[in-house]
Motif scaffolding. Sequence first.
Motif, PDB file in Angstrom:
ATOM      1  N   HIS A 174      41.327  37.755  43.020  1.00  0.00           N
ATOM      2  CA  HIS A 174      41.948  37.057  41.888  1.00  0.00           C
ATOM      3  C   HIS A 174      43.255  36.415  42.351  1.00  0.00           C
ATOM      4  O   HIS A 174      43.680  36.643  43.493  1.00  0.00           O
ATOM      5  CB  HIS A 174      42.162  37.993  40.689  1.00  0.00           C
ATOM      6  CG  HIS A 174      42.856  39.292  41.004  1.00  0.00           C
ATOM      7  ND1 HIS A 174      43.140  40.242  40.056  1.00  0.00           N
ATOM      8  CD2 HIS A 174      43.344  39.794  42.179  1.00  0.00           C
ATOM      9  CE1 HIS A 174      43.763  41.275  40.621  1.00  0.00           C
ATOM     10  NE2 HIS A 174      43.879  41.030  41.903  1.00  0.00           N
ATOM     11  N   SER A 176      46.020  37.020  40.862  1.00  0.00           N
ATOM     12  CA  SER A 176      47.113  37.897  40.409  1.00  0.00           C
ATOM     13  C   SER A 176      48.080  38.325  41.520  1.00  0.00           C
ATOM     14  O   SER A 176      49.271  38.526  41.240  1.00  0.00           O
ATOM     15  CB  SER A 176      46.541  39.111  39.680  1.00  0.00           C
ATOM     16  OG  SER A 176      45.777  38.692  38.567  1.00  0.00           O
ATOM     17  N   GLN A 179      51.423  36.836  41.481  1.00  0.00           N
ATOM     18  CA  GLN A 179      52.489  37.300  40.578  1.00  0.00           C
ATOM     19  C   GLN A 179      53.565  37.996  41.404  1.00  0.00           C
ATOM     20  O   GLN A 179      54.753  37.719  41.278  1.00  0.00           O
ATOM     21  CB  GLN A 179      51.927  38.317  39.576  1.00  0.00           C
ATOM     22  CG  GLN A 179      51.022  37.738  38.513  1.00  0.00           C
ATOM     23  CD  GLN A 179      50.709  38.782  37.442  1.00  0.00           C
ATOM     24  OE1 GLN A 179      51.511  39.678  37.167  1.00  0.00           O
ATOM     25  NE2 GLN A 179      49.542  38.665  36.831  1.00  0.00           N
ATOM     26  N   ARG A 213      34.472  36.967  45.208  1.00  0.00           N
ATOM     27  CA  ARG A 213      33.879  38.270  44.861  1.00  0.00           C
ATOM     28  C   ARG A 213      32.415  38.268  45.245  1.00  0.00           C
ATOM     29  O   ARG A 213      31.792  37.207  45.358  1.00  0.00           O
ATOM     30  CB  ARG A 213      33.987  38.541  43.347  1.00  0.00           C
ATOM     31  CG  ARG A 213      35.374  38.972  42.947  1.00  0.00           C
ATOM     32  CD  ARG A 213      35.454  39.412  41.512  1.00  0.00           C
ATOM     33  NE  ARG A 213      36.772  39.054  40.997  1.00  0.00           N
ATOM     34  CZ  ARG A 213      37.163  39.239  39.748  1.00  0.00           C
ATOM     35  NH1 ARG A 213      36.329  39.760  38.859  1.00  0.00           N
ATOM     36  NH2 ARG A 213      38.373  38.894  39.385  1.00  0.00           N
ATOM     37  N   GLN A 226      40.631  30.436  40.200  1.00  0.00           N
ATOM     38  CA  GLN A 226      41.403  31.034  39.122  1.00  0.00           C
ATOM     39  C   GLN A 226      42.741  30.312  39.047  1.00  0.00           C
ATOM     40  O   GLN A 226      43.152  29.641  40.001  1.00  0.00           O
ATOM     41  CB  GLN A 226      41.669  32.519  39.402  1.00  0.00           C
ATOM     42  CG  GLN A 226      40.498  33.424  39.055  1.00  0.00           C
ATOM     43  CD  GLN A 226      40.905  34.883  38.910  1.00  0.00           C
ATOM     44  OE1 GLN A 226      42.003  35.288  39.308  1.00  0.00           O
ATOM     45  NE2 GLN A 226      40.014  35.676  38.337  1.00  0.00           N
ATOM     46  N   GLU A 228      46.533  31.610  37.841  1.00  0.00           N
ATOM     47  CA  GLU A 228      47.381  32.674  37.317  1.00  0.00           C
ATOM     48  C   GLU A 228      48.564  32.054  36.592  1.00  0.00           C
ATOM     49  O   GLU A 228      48.993  30.940  36.940  1.00  0.00           O
ATOM     50  CB  GLU A 228      47.904  33.489  38.516  1.00  0.00           C
ATOM     51  CG  GLU A 228      48.432  34.845  38.155  1.00  0.00           C
ATOM     52  CD  GLU A 228      47.298  35.804  37.826  1.00  0.00           C
ATOM     53  OE1 GLU A 228      46.131  35.468  38.090  1.00  0.00           O
ATOM     54  OE2 GLU A 228      47.592  36.892  37.299  1.00  0.00           O
ATOM     55  N   PHE A 269      47.143  45.940  35.519  1.00  0.00           N
ATOM     56  CA  PHE A 269      48.477  45.378  35.751  1.00  0.00           C
ATOM     57  C   PHE A 269      49.152  44.865  34.485  1.00  0.00           C
ATOM     58  O   PHE A 269      50.229  44.287  34.549  1.00  0.00           O
ATOM     59  CB  PHE A 269      48.411  44.282  36.821  1.00  0.00           C
ATOM     60  CG  PHE A 269      47.140  43.459  36.759  1.00  0.00           C
ATOM     61  CD1 PHE A 269      46.012  43.862  37.468  1.00  0.00           C
ATOM     62  CD2 PHE A 269      47.076  42.316  35.967  1.00  0.00           C
ATOM     63  CE1 PHE A 269      44.831  43.126  37.395  1.00  0.00           C
ATOM     64  CE2 PHE A 269      45.909  41.587  35.905  1.00  0.00           C
ATOM     65  CZ  PHE A 269      44.773  41.987  36.612  1.00  0.00           C
ATOM     66  N   THR A 270      48.497  45.039  33.334  1.00  0.00           N
ATOM     67  CA  THR A 270      49.141  44.648  32.068  1.00  0.00           C
ATOM     68  C   THR A 270      48.966  45.773  31.043  1.00  0.00           C
ATOM     69  O   THR A 270      47.985  46.498  31.059  1.00  0.00           O
ATOM     70  CB  THR A 270      48.523  43.353  31.491  1.00  0.00           C
ATOM     71  OG1 THR A 270      47.101  43.434  31.600  1.00  0.00           O
ATOM     72  CG2 THR A 270      49.019  42.132  32.217  1.00  0.00           C
ATOM     73  N   GLY A 294      42.189  36.224  30.826  1.00  0.00           N
ATOM     74  CA  GLY A 294      42.713  37.569  30.605  1.00  0.00           C
ATOM     75  C   GLY A 294      44.218  37.441  30.521  1.00  0.00           C
ATOM     76  O   GLY A 294      44.795  36.507  31.083  1.00  0.00           O
ATOM     77  N   SER A 295      44.868  38.369  29.821  1.00  0.00           N
ATOM     78  CA  SER A 295      46.318  38.236  29.687  1.00  0.00           C
ATOM     79  C   SER A 295      46.930  39.590  29.335  1.00  0.00           C
ATOM     80  O   SER A 295      46.216  40.561  29.130  1.00  0.00           O
ATOM     81  CB  SER A 295      46.650  37.240  28.578  1.00  0.00           C
ATOM     82  OG  SER A 295      46.272  37.789  27.321  1.00  0.00           O
ATOM     83  N   ALA A 317      51.630  37.674  31.509  1.00  0.00           N
ATOM     84  CA  ALA A 317      50.810  37.049  32.540  1.00  0.00           C
ATOM     85  C   ALA A 317      49.458  36.673  31.956  1.00  0.00           C
ATOM     86  O   ALA A 317      49.029  37.229  30.940  1.00  0.00           O
ATOM     87  CB  ALA A 317      50.623  38.005  33.709  1.00  0.00           C
ATOM     88  N   PHE A 318      48.846  35.713  32.591  1.00  0.00           N
ATOM     89  CA  PHE A 318      47.472  35.377  32.203  1.00  0.00           C
ATOM     90  C   PHE A 318      46.732  34.890  33.436  1.00  0.00           C
ATOM     91  O   PHE A 318      47.340  34.446  34.422  1.00  0.00           O
ATOM     92  CB  PHE A 318      47.441  34.328  31.091  1.00  0.00           C
ATOM     93  CG  PHE A 318      48.186  33.064  31.412  1.00  0.00           C
ATOM     94  CD1 PHE A 318      47.570  32.024  32.102  1.00  0.00           C
ATOM     95  CD2 PHE A 318      49.517  32.916  31.021  1.00  0.00           C
ATOM     96  CE1 PHE A 318      48.265  30.866  32.392  1.00  0.00           C
ATOM     97  CE2 PHE A 318      50.214  31.744  31.320  1.00  0.00           C
ATOM     98  CZ  PHE A 318      49.594  30.722  32.011  1.00  0.00           C
ATOM     99  N   GLY A 319      45.425  35.010  33.381  1.00  0.00           N
ATOM    100  CA  GLY A 319      44.610  34.514  34.487  1.00  0.00           C
ATOM    101  C   GLY A 319      43.385  33.853  33.894  1.00  0.00           C
ATOM    102  O   GLY A 319      42.659  34.460  33.110  1.00  0.00           O
TER     103      GLY A 319
HETATM  104  N1  DAH Z   1      43.162  39.029  37.448  1.00  0.00           N
HETATM  105  C1  DAH Z   1      42.281  39.250  36.326  1.00  0.00           C
HETATM  106  C2  DAH Z   1      40.823  39.090  36.784  1.00  0.00           C
HETATM  107  O1  DAH Z   1      40.584  38.437  37.725  1.00  0.00           O
HETATM  108  C3  DAH Z   1      42.583  38.278  35.213  1.00  0.00           C
HETATM  109  C4  DAH Z   1      43.875  38.549  34.576  1.00  0.00           C
HETATM  110  C5  DAH Z   1      43.952  39.404  33.503  1.00  0.00           C
HETATM  111  C6  DAH Z   1      45.041  37.987  35.024  1.00  0.00           C
HETATM  112  C7  DAH Z   1      45.134  39.675  32.882  1.00  0.00           C
HETATM  113  C8  DAH Z   1      46.248  38.251  34.415  1.00  0.00           C
HETATM  114  C9  DAH Z   1      46.274  39.113  33.324  1.00  0.00           C
HETATM  115  O2  DAH Z   1      47.378  37.726  34.811  1.00  0.00           O
HETATM  116  O3  DAH Z   1      47.465  39.343  32.704  1.00  0.00           O
HETATM  117  O4  DAH Z   1      39.971  39.616  36.145  1.00  0.00           O
END
Ligand code: DAH
Length: 350
Positions: A174, A176, A179, A213, A226, A228, A269-270, A294-295, A317-319
Motif C-alpha cells: 500500500h 501508507s 505517511q 499484492r 493507490q 495515500e 494504523f487508524t 479507507g480512512s 489519513a486516507f488511501g
Molecule cells: N492502506 C490501506 C489498504 O491498502 C488503505 C488505507 C486505509 C489507507 C485507511 C489509509 C487509511 O490511509 O487511513 O488497505
Amino acid sequence: MNELDSLVESATQLFAQSATPADLENAKAQFLGKSGRVTELMKGMAQLSVEEKKSRGAAINVAKQAIEAALTARRQALADAELQLQLKAEALDVSLPGRQRGQGGLHPVSLTLERIQGIFGSMGFDVAEGPEIETDWFNFTALNTPEDHPARSMHDTFYVEGGTATAPNLLRTHTSPMQIRHAVQHVKKHRAALDAGQAMPEIRVIAPGRTYRVDSDATHSPMFHQCEGLWVGENVSFKDLKVIFTDFCRTFFESEDLVLRFRPSFFPFTEPSAEIDIQFQTGPLAGSWLEVAGSGQVHPNVVRNMGLDPEKYIGFAFGMGPDRLTMLRYGVNDLRLFFDGDIRFLSQFQ
Ligand code: DAH
C-alpha cells in the motif's frame, strides 16, 4: 584520310563504344598502353633520320593528344551518366505524404492520477513519491502492524533481496508507508522550530504510486495503484477529512449529485477507521454504494513513529484506489484492461 587521322578516329570510336569505365580503360590500353598503337608508332621511328623524326614525332604527338582528349571526354561522359543514374535511384519524392508516428497519449490511470494531484494540489496538499521496494518497518511495523499481526495476512506480497531474515524487504502492499516517510522528513525539516516550542506547519500531503499484492482477478491485479492522503496538525478533525474528501469526490466525478458515507471499519494504523463509500443520485451508477477509500484518525503509535507527540498532534489519513476511480469514471468493468496494453482500448481515452 592519313594514317594518323584514322588512328584518332578509330580510338574515338572505340572509346564511344565503351559502355563502362573498365571497358574504356581497356580501349585506352590498345592505343596508349605500353604496346598500344601510338607507342608502337613511336618505336617505329627508330630508323628515321633526325629531320624525319622531328616532323613525324610532332605529327604522332598531335594524334596522341587528340586521342587523350577523346579519352578524357569519354571518361567524363561515363562519370556523368553514372551520377545521373545514381541520382535517379536515390530520388526522393517530396510530394509523398510522410508516415505518421501517431500522437500517443496518457494512460487512463495516469489521467486519473493527474486529476487527483490537481484537485488535492488546489486544496494545499503536497505530492510525495516513495520507493516501491519497501522495508518491513515502513510497510508494516511503523504502521502499528507488528510481525504477528493478523492484518498482515491480507497483504500477501512479493519479497525481494535485502532487509533481515525475519523482516525481508518487499514490494509495498500500500502507499501508507509514505505517511511515515513523509512525516519523518517534515518533522526533521522543522526540528529546530519544534525544539524551540514553536508551531510546526501542518503536514498535508498525498502520495500516489504503484503497489503490489498476490491477487489477480477482474477487479484485482498483482500491480495496482493507490493514492495515500495525510493531514496532521494541532487542530485537525474528522470533519476536515469529511469536507475535503467530499469536495474531492464531487470535483473528481464532476457531480454535485453525489453523497458520501463513512462506514466503520478497521485498519491497524487508524483508530477509529472508516471505509468511504460514495453514491451517485443520478446517472448510470445511481443507487448503489461504491467503496472508494479507507480512512481514519492516525493511531497514536503511528503519530509517535512519525516523531510527533500524539498528545499534541492529531492526524487523518486516507488511501484510495485510482484504478477503481478510473473504472467508475469511464464505466470500465474489468481492471485487467488497464494493464493489457491493447492500443484499441487505450486510444479511447485520448
Ligand atoms: N492502506 C490501506 C489498504 O491498502 C488503505 C488505507 C486505509 C489507507 C485507511 C489509509 C487509511 O490511509 O487511513 O488497505
